[in-house]
Design a protein around this motif. Structure first.
Motif, PDB file in Angstrom:
ATOM      1  N   LEU A  25      -6.629   7.535   2.247  1.00  0.00           N
ATOM      2  CA  LEU A  25      -5.605   6.558   2.877  1.00  0.00           C
ATOM      3  C   LEU A  25      -6.169   6.264   4.512  1.00  0.00           C
ATOM      4  N   ASN A  26      -6.542   7.397   5.010  1.00  0.00           N
ATOM      5  CA  ASN A  26      -7.134   7.279   6.416  1.00  0.00           C
ATOM      6  C   ASN A  26      -8.489   6.541   6.255  1.00  0.00           C
ATOM      7  N   ARG A  27      -9.232   6.826   5.339  1.00  0.00           N
ATOM      8  CA  ARG A  27     -10.460   6.032   5.077  1.00  0.00           C
ATOM      9  C   ARG A  27     -10.042   4.596   4.971  1.00  0.00           C
ATOM     10  N   GLY A  28      -9.149   4.107   4.290  1.00  0.00           N
ATOM     11  CA  GLY A  28      -8.881   2.745   3.867  1.00  0.00           C
ATOM     12  C   GLY A  28      -8.369   2.172   5.293  1.00  0.00           C
ATOM     13  N   PHE A  29      -7.654   2.778   5.849  1.00  0.00           N
ATOM     14  CA  PHE A  29      -6.691   2.128   7.295  1.00  0.00           C
ATOM     15  C   PHE A  29      -7.908   2.333   8.418  1.00  0.00           C
ATOM     16  N   SER A  30      -8.963   3.027   8.125  1.00  0.00           N
ATOM     17  CA  SER A  30     -10.128   3.147   9.420  1.00  0.00           C
ATOM     18  C   SER A  30     -10.724   1.785   9.116  1.00  0.00           C
ATOM     19  N   LYS A  31     -10.981   1.179   8.157  1.00  0.00           N
ATOM     20  CA  LYS A  31     -11.593  -0.291   7.962  1.00  0.00           C
ATOM     21  C   LYS A  31     -10.461  -1.504   8.195  1.00  0.00           C
ATOM     22  N   ALA A  32      -9.312  -1.187   8.221  1.00  0.00           N
ATOM     23  CA  ALA A  32      -8.310  -2.184   8.300  1.00  0.00           C
ATOM     24  C   ALA A  32      -8.261  -2.828   9.872  1.00  0.00           C
ATOM     25  N   LYS A  33      -8.044  -4.283   9.613  1.00  0.00           N
ATOM     26  CA  LYS A  33      -7.928  -5.142  10.835  1.00  0.00           C
ATOM     27  C   LYS A  33      -6.514  -5.800  11.091  1.00  0.00           C
ATOM     28  N   GLY A  34      -5.390  -5.490  10.206  1.00  0.00           N
ATOM     29  CA  GLY A  34      -4.397  -6.045  10.423  1.00  0.00           C
ATOM     30  C   GLY A  34      -3.357  -5.857  11.393  1.00  0.00           C
ATOM     31  N   LEU A  35      -2.426  -6.472  11.894  1.00  0.00           N
ATOM     32  CA  LEU A  35      -1.615  -6.184  12.806  1.00  0.00           C
ATOM     33  C   LEU A  35      -0.488  -5.079  12.478  1.00  0.00           C
ATOM     34  N   TYR A  36      -0.283  -5.143  10.911  1.00  0.00           N
ATOM     35  CA  TYR A  36       0.609  -4.237  10.529  1.00  0.00           C
ATOM     36  C   TYR A  36       0.320  -3.494   9.090  1.00  0.00           C
ATOM     37  N   PHE A  37       0.396  -2.430   8.919  1.00  0.00           N
ATOM     38  CA  PHE A  37      -0.032  -1.670   7.719  1.00  0.00           C
ATOM     39  C   PHE A  37       0.958  -1.355   6.747  1.00  0.00           C
ATOM     40  N   LEU A  38       0.404  -1.340   5.411  1.00  0.00           N
ATOM     41  CA  LEU A  38       1.209  -1.055   4.422  1.00  0.00           C
ATOM     42  C   LEU A  38       0.446  -0.261   3.261  1.00  0.00           C
ATOM     43  N   PHE A  39       0.820   1.008   2.627  1.00  0.00           N
ATOM     44  CA  PHE A  39       0.213   1.389   1.578  1.00  0.00           C
ATOM     45  C   PHE A  39       0.951   1.530   0.522  1.00  0.00           C
ATOM     46  N   ILE A  40       0.420   1.184  -0.816  1.00  0.00           N
ATOM     47  CA  ILE A  40       1.004   1.174  -1.789  1.00  0.00           C
ATOM     48  C   ILE A  40       0.242   1.923  -3.128  1.00  0.00           C
ATOM     49  N   ASN A  41       1.028   2.676  -3.639  1.00  0.00           N
ATOM     50  CA  ASN A  41      -0.011   3.507  -4.768  1.00  0.00           C
ATOM     51  C   ASN A  41      -0.186   2.584  -5.821  1.00  0.00           C
ATOM     52  N   SER A  42      -1.381   3.169  -6.584  1.00  0.00           N
ATOM     53  CA  SER A  42      -2.059   2.219  -7.702  1.00  0.00           C
ATOM     54  C   SER A  42      -0.942   2.078  -8.885  1.00  0.00           C
ATOM     55  N   ASP A  43      -0.041   2.843  -8.783  1.00  0.00           N
ATOM     56  CA  ASP A  43       0.997   2.696 -10.016  1.00  0.00           C
ATOM     57  C   ASP A  43       2.276   1.865  -9.401  1.00  0.00           C
ATOM     58  N   ASP A  44       2.300   1.420  -8.317  1.00  0.00           N
ATOM     59  CA  ASP A  44       3.376   0.773  -7.773  1.00  0.00           C
ATOM     60  C   ASP A  44       3.226  -0.763  -7.859  1.00  0.00           C
ATOM     61  N   GLU A  45       4.065  -1.587  -7.490  1.00  0.00           N
ATOM     62  CA  GLU A  45       3.835  -3.008  -7.360  1.00  0.00           C
ATOM     63  C   GLU A  45       4.693  -3.397  -6.263  1.00  0.00           C
ATOM     64  N   LEU A  46       4.196  -4.615  -5.699  1.00  0.00           N
ATOM     65  CA  LEU A  46       4.925  -5.445  -4.436  1.00  0.00           C
ATOM     66  C   LEU A  46       5.883  -6.340  -5.526  1.00  0.00           C
ATOM     67  N   CYS A  47       7.071  -6.564  -4.941  1.00  0.00           N
ATOM     68  CA  CYS A  47       7.843  -7.767  -5.566  1.00  0.00           C
ATOM     69  C   CYS A  47       7.026  -9.120  -4.853  1.00  0.00           C
ATOM     70  N   SER A  48       7.260 -10.140  -5.670  1.00  0.00           N
ATOM     71  CA  SER A  48       6.116 -11.413  -5.376  1.00  0.00           C
ATOM     72  C   SER A  48       6.632 -11.914  -3.991  1.00  0.00           C
ATOM     73  N   ASN A  49       7.709 -11.816  -3.343  1.00  0.00           N
ATOM     74  CA  ASN A  49       8.039 -12.024  -2.019  1.00  0.00           C
ATOM     75  C   ASN A  49       7.914 -10.842  -1.064  1.00  0.00           C
ATOM     76  N   GLY A  50       7.493  -9.819  -1.514  1.00  0.00           N
ATOM     77  CA  GLY A  50       7.714  -8.858  -0.647  1.00  0.00           C
ATOM     78  C   GLY A  50       7.172  -8.737   1.042  1.00  0.00           C
ATOM     79  N   LEU A  51       5.814  -9.375   0.868  1.00  0.00           N
ATOM     80  CA  LEU A  51       5.238  -9.340   2.227  1.00  0.00           C
ATOM     81  C   LEU A  51       6.020 -10.594   3.068  1.00  0.00           C
ATOM     82  N   GLU A  52       6.506 -11.500   2.332  1.00  0.00           N
ATOM     83  CA  GLU A  52       7.493 -12.550   3.017  1.00  0.00           C
ATOM     84  C   GLU A  52       8.601 -11.884   3.662  1.00  0.00           C
ATOM     85  N   ILE A  53       9.410 -11.084   3.067  1.00  0.00           N
ATOM     86  CA  ILE A  53      10.328 -10.556   3.261  1.00  0.00           C
ATOM     87  C   ILE A  53      10.219  -9.739   4.472  1.00  0.00           C
ATOM     88  N   MET A  54       9.071  -8.870   4.582  1.00  0.00           N
ATOM     89  CA  MET A  54       8.646  -7.987   5.625  1.00  0.00           C
ATOM     90  C   MET A  54       8.141  -8.875   7.016  1.00  0.00           C
TER      91      MET A  54
END
Length: 275
Positions: free
Chosen positions: A77-106
């Motif tokens: 995760l640290n390796r992934g976020f070291s390459k990230a450029k976003g204003l806000y961070f989120l991590f999701i396990n590879s066996d989980d899912e986002l609801c279709s409007n999850g980011l919009e709610i956030m």
């Protein structure tokens, strides 16, 4: 030439031998109603079909794929976020899912309440086949209760400012059990402001092999809680650690009544066996 602005969200998934679920995870991110994001996938060396599945998405400009070894899940995760450029961070396990409007709610929570560092919502808990089990709700952060292991944020439904992540130095790469919980405690210790809300953002999958579903050894969990307590409070926990933790656990049942009602209606999740 006009430079491209940084995305609003950076999402990171670490994937290791999750070919049964990784495609659903990726599709749930790509299908968001809110599209101002980048998606970083880290795979340290899957030996199943995960890498082949992930590679099918390599031409999508929203996705960055990295096949590189790591020391631990939190190192990945640290390796992934070291390459990230976003204003806000989120991590999701590879066996989980986002609801279709999850980011919009956030996004709407952040725009409506901009003075917070961490935003944490609710999630649907699902089993290995995607069957709904119950909902779960984040607690309002309280550092004292958290150091006794009794303040829980729903990990895939939690986003945080990139600045607070960098301020605390990211994940503890030696924590192999509760790296997400320790990160949130580090945020609180760094005076981050937390906002919780009751809308479902993600689908949190529980299986017999997941840490929650497997009922991981209580001794290992308590040992990790005591280490984090000492780290934050600069002293060893007292002999009454277990009793105080139990009392805070009872208090949590009243403070997070929505989560308590879900448990009463549908039963416990941790340590439960799934087909």
């Amino acid at each position: 030439m006009e430079s491209k602005k940084n995305p609003f969200f950076s999402i990171v998934s670490i994937s290791f031998n999750q070919d049964e679920y990784i495609s659903k995870c990726i599709e749930s991110v790509l299908g968001q109603t809110f599209q101002d994001f980048e998606y970083i996938i880290q795979d340290p060396g899957s030996t199943d079909n995960s890498r082949e599945i992930i590679s099918k998405y390599k031409n999508d400009p929203r996705i960055k794929i990295f096949f590189e070894r790591d020391y631990s899940p939190s190192d990945g995760l640290n390796r992934g976020f070291s390459k990230a450029k976003g204003l806000y961070f989120l991590f999701i396990n590879s066996d989980d899912e986002l609801c279709s409007n999850g980011l919009e709610i956030m996004y709407r929570e952040i725009i409506s309440y901009p003075n917070y560092d961490v935003y944490s919502g609710a999630a649907n808990i699902i089993d290995s086949k995607g069957k709904f089990l119950r909902s779960t709700y984040s607690d309002q952060m309280d550092l004292r209760r958290a150091t006794y292991g009794q303040c829980i944020l729903v990990q895939p439904s939690t986003v945080f400012k990139s600045s607070i992540f960098r301020k605390v130095g990211g994940f503890n790469e030696d924590n192999l059990i509760s790296w997400d919980g320790e990160l949130f405690i580090d945020f609180a210790a760094a005076s981050a402001q937390f906002k919780t809300f009751k809308k479902n953002v993600s689908q949190f999958r529980i299986t017999n092999t997941s840490i929650t579903g497997s009922g991981l050894s209580l001794n290992r969990i308590v040992k990790e809680q005591k280490r984090i307590f000492k780290k934050i409070n600069k002293r060893k926990p007292s002999i009454f650690f277990g009793l105080i933790s139990f009392l805070f656990r009872l208090q949590r049942k009243f403070l997070n009544i929505n989560d308590t009602l879900e448990r009463l209606l549908y039963g416990r999740i941790s340590g439960r066996f799934f087909k």
